[in-house]
Design an enzyme around this catalytic site. Structure first.
Site, PDB file in Angstrom:
ATOM      1  N   HIS A  19       0.799  -1.404   0.038  1.00  0.00           N
ATOM      2  CA  HIS A  19      -0.147  -0.354  -0.200  1.00  0.00           C
ATOM      3  C   HIS A  19       0.978   1.317  -0.040  1.00  0.00           C
ATOM      4  CE1 HIS A  19      -3.022   2.769   2.000  1.00  0.00           C
ATOM      5  NE2 HIS A  19      -3.495   2.467   1.608  1.00  0.00           N
ATOM      6  N   ARG A  20       0.855   2.275  -0.985  1.00  0.00           N
ATOM      7  CA  ARG A  20       1.339   3.277  -1.030  1.00  0.00           C
ATOM      8  C   ARG A  20       2.867   2.428  -1.466  1.00  0.00           C
ATOM      9  NH1 ARG A  20      -1.053   7.476   2.692  1.00  0.00           N
ATOM     10  NH2 ARG A  20      -3.578   6.062   2.468  1.00  0.00           N
ATOM     11  N   GLU A  46       1.100  -0.609  -5.054  1.00  0.00           N
ATOM     12  CA  GLU A  46      -0.018   0.469  -4.984  1.00  0.00           C
ATOM     13  C   GLU A  46       0.222   1.958  -5.202  1.00  0.00           C
ATOM     14  OE1 GLU A  46      -4.177   2.571  -3.504  1.00  0.00           O
ATOM     15  OE2 GLU A  46      -1.784   2.627  -2.463  1.00  0.00           O
ATOM     16  N   ASP A  48      -0.976   5.467  -6.341  1.00  0.00           N
ATOM     17  CA  ASP A  48      -2.644   6.951  -5.721  1.00  0.00           C
ATOM     18  C   ASP A  48      -2.215   7.857  -7.229  1.00  0.00           C
ATOM     19  OD1 ASP A  48      -4.050   5.579  -4.243  1.00  0.00           O
ATOM     20  OD2 ASP A  48      -2.296   6.635  -2.433  1.00  0.00           O
ATOM     21  N   HIS A  61      -0.779  10.791  -2.563  1.00  0.00           N
ATOM     22  CA  HIS A  61      -2.351  10.220  -2.633  1.00  0.00           C
ATOM     23  C   HIS A  61      -2.986  11.392  -2.371  1.00  0.00           C
ATOM     24  CE1 HIS A  61      -5.077  10.003   0.733  1.00  0.00           C
ATOM     25  NE2 HIS A  61      -4.976   8.834   0.159  1.00  0.00           N
ATOM     26  N   GLU A 128      -4.524   3.364  -8.611  1.00  0.00           N
ATOM     27  CA  GLU A 128      -6.130   4.007  -8.291  1.00  0.00           C
ATOM     28  C   GLU A 128      -6.127   5.308  -9.126  1.00  0.00           C
ATOM     29  OE1 GLU A 128      -6.747   4.573  -4.227  1.00  0.00           O
ATOM     30  OE2 GLU A 128      -8.516   5.685  -4.196  1.00  0.00           O
ATOM     31  N   LYS A 130      -7.113   8.992  -7.972  1.00  0.00           N
ATOM     32  CA  LYS A 130      -8.039   9.562  -7.345  1.00  0.00           C
ATOM     33  C   LYS A 130      -8.185  11.014  -7.794  1.00  0.00           C
ATOM     34  CE  LYS A 130      -6.583   8.386  -3.219  1.00  0.00           C
ATOM     35  NZ  LYS A 130      -7.740   7.731  -2.255  1.00  0.00           N
ATOM     36  N   GLN A 164      -8.328   1.055 -10.010  1.00  0.00           N
ATOM     37  CA  GLN A 164      -9.166   1.058  -8.832  1.00  0.00           C
ATOM     38  C   GLN A 164      -9.311   2.381  -8.650  1.00  0.00           C
ATOM     39  OE1 GLN A 164      -7.195   0.624  -5.059  1.00  0.00           O
ATOM     40  NE2 GLN A 164      -4.992   1.630  -5.728  1.00  0.00           N
ATOM     41  N   ASP A 257       0.588  -1.308   4.549  1.00  0.00           N
ATOM     42  CA  ASP A 257       1.633  -0.712   4.992  1.00  0.00           C
ATOM     43  C   ASP A 257       3.049  -1.442   5.178  1.00  0.00           C
ATOM     44  OD1 ASP A 257       0.129   1.136   4.610  1.00  0.00           O
ATOM     45  OD2 ASP A 257       0.320   1.615   6.350  1.00  0.00           O
TER      46      ASP A 257
HETATM   47  O1  G3P Z   1      -6.929   2.211  -2.645  1.00  0.00           O
HETATM   48  C1  G3P Z   1      -6.943   1.142  -1.448  1.00  0.00           C
HETATM   49  C2  G3P Z   1      -6.694   2.194  -0.222  1.00  0.00           C
HETATM   50  O2  G3P Z   1      -6.354   2.738  -0.622  1.00  0.00           O
HETATM   51  C3  G3P Z   1      -7.570   3.557  -0.011  1.00  0.00           C
HETATM   52  O3  G3P Z   1      -7.627   4.265   0.594  1.00  0.00           O
HETATM   53  O4  G3P Z   1      -7.019   7.016   1.267  1.00  0.00           O
HETATM   54  O5  G3P Z   1      -5.457   5.142   1.132  1.00  0.00           O
HETATM   55  O6  G3P Z   1      -6.325   5.837  -1.159  1.00  0.00           O
HETATM   56  P1  G3P Z   1      -6.355   5.673   0.880  1.00  0.00           P
HETATM   57 CA    CA Z   2      -5.346   3.848  -2.477  1.00  0.00          CA
END
Ligand code: G3P
Ligand code: CA
Length: 269
Positions: A19-20, A46, A48, A61, A128, A130, A164, A257
């Site tokens: 995640h990120r 992942e 954003d 993000h 993603e 955003k 996503q 994470d």
């Molecule tokens: O993309 C899954 C999750 O990351 C969504 O929340 O705010 O971390 O992008 P956020």
């Molecule tokens: Ca995300």
């Protein structure tokens, strides 16, 4: 137009999504955080997306640079050259003194193209869109780069990218442009109980799965999603206890994470 239900799942194994990047260990959305995620054997990194004033997709993000750089301002009002001058690592050292490292100081905000250039087809990307309403053309540019870097498959299974979004319109636009790209509908407030079936049936028209907030789901919901033939990748699952719970409920993977921790927990299942 809609054909997602005919697509095979991109992968049957449980997926570990950094995640990120490995953002529990390094500043989110830096090449170093992504590299660390891959070293920790994450299946996907992942990313954003935001878009600069001059139309370049960058990994970030927030809609502003305030939290994760030493600058201030909206990404949409800044050129790439302006964003490239920022330090995207030092904030992490200040925020997490126990995890601080000199190598984080002065890290750049990467463009999506730089990420593709660096990692190519050696990994998978979970990208993603955003705030797509702020950035007309974001989806077209994303698909263009995926094609240019040979990351678009002939079907969902062969694609190196899952896209996503919380924004259904953005996903449907992508689905109309390329129905072979696997899509995941993010859900900050998934409908539980009796209403779940209708929501999931609609999503199945364009997506291969859902990404709900882990804090808002339960075992029944996971079963409902799976029964509908959709995949489920909850976000963001950071403790061993919650990772085990998610796996017991039958998820297909998680955003975390800490891909190093999830990698160890997966072995128990
Ligand atoms: O993309 C899954 C999750 O990351 C969504 O929340 O705010 O971390 O992008 P956020
Ligand atoms: Ca995300």
């Amino acid at each position: 137009v809609f054909a997602a239900s005919n697509q095979p799942a991109p992968d049957q194994k449980i997926i570990n999504v950094a995640h990120r990047g490995a953002s529990g260990h390094a500043p989110e959305h830096t090449l170093l955080a992504y590299e660390l995620g891959l070293e920790m054997k994450a299946d996907y990194i992942e990313i954003d997306l935001q878009m600069t004033k001059d139309g370049v997709l960058i990994a970030m993000h927030d809609t502003t640079v305030n939290r994760t750089t030493n600058g201030t301002g909206s990404v949409s009002n800044m050129t790439l050259a302006e964003i490239k001058q920022l330090d995207a690592g030092s904030w992490f050292n200040t925020r997490n003194p126990e995890k601080a490292k000199d190598e984080f100081i002065g890290l750049e905000v990467p463009t999506l193209e730089e990420v593709f250039e660096k990692f190519g087809r050696s990994t998978n990307y979970y990208i993603e869109t955003k705030s797509p309403n702020l950035y007309p053309g974001m989806e077209t540019e994303l698909l263009r780069l995926m094609d240019e870097y040979n990351l678009t498959g002939v079907n969902a299974r062969s694609s190196k990218v899952i896209i996503q979004s919380f924004f259904t319109d953005s996903l449907i636009l992508i689905h109309e442009m390329n129905p072979n790209v696997p899509l995941v509908q993010l859900l900050s407030r998934p409908t539980l109980g009796e209403g779940a079936a209708a929501e999931l049936a609609f999503i199945k028209e364009y997506a291969i799965g859902v990404g709900p907030s882990f804090a808002r789901i339960n075992e029944e919901y996971v079963q409902q999603v799976r029964a509908e033939g959709l995949q489920i990748h909850p976000y963001t699952v950071n403790t061993e206890e919650n990772m085990r719970r998610a796996l017991e409920w039958g998820v297909n993977g998680v955003f975390t994470d800490y891909p190093d921790v999830f990698r160890e927990v997966i072995k128990e299942f």
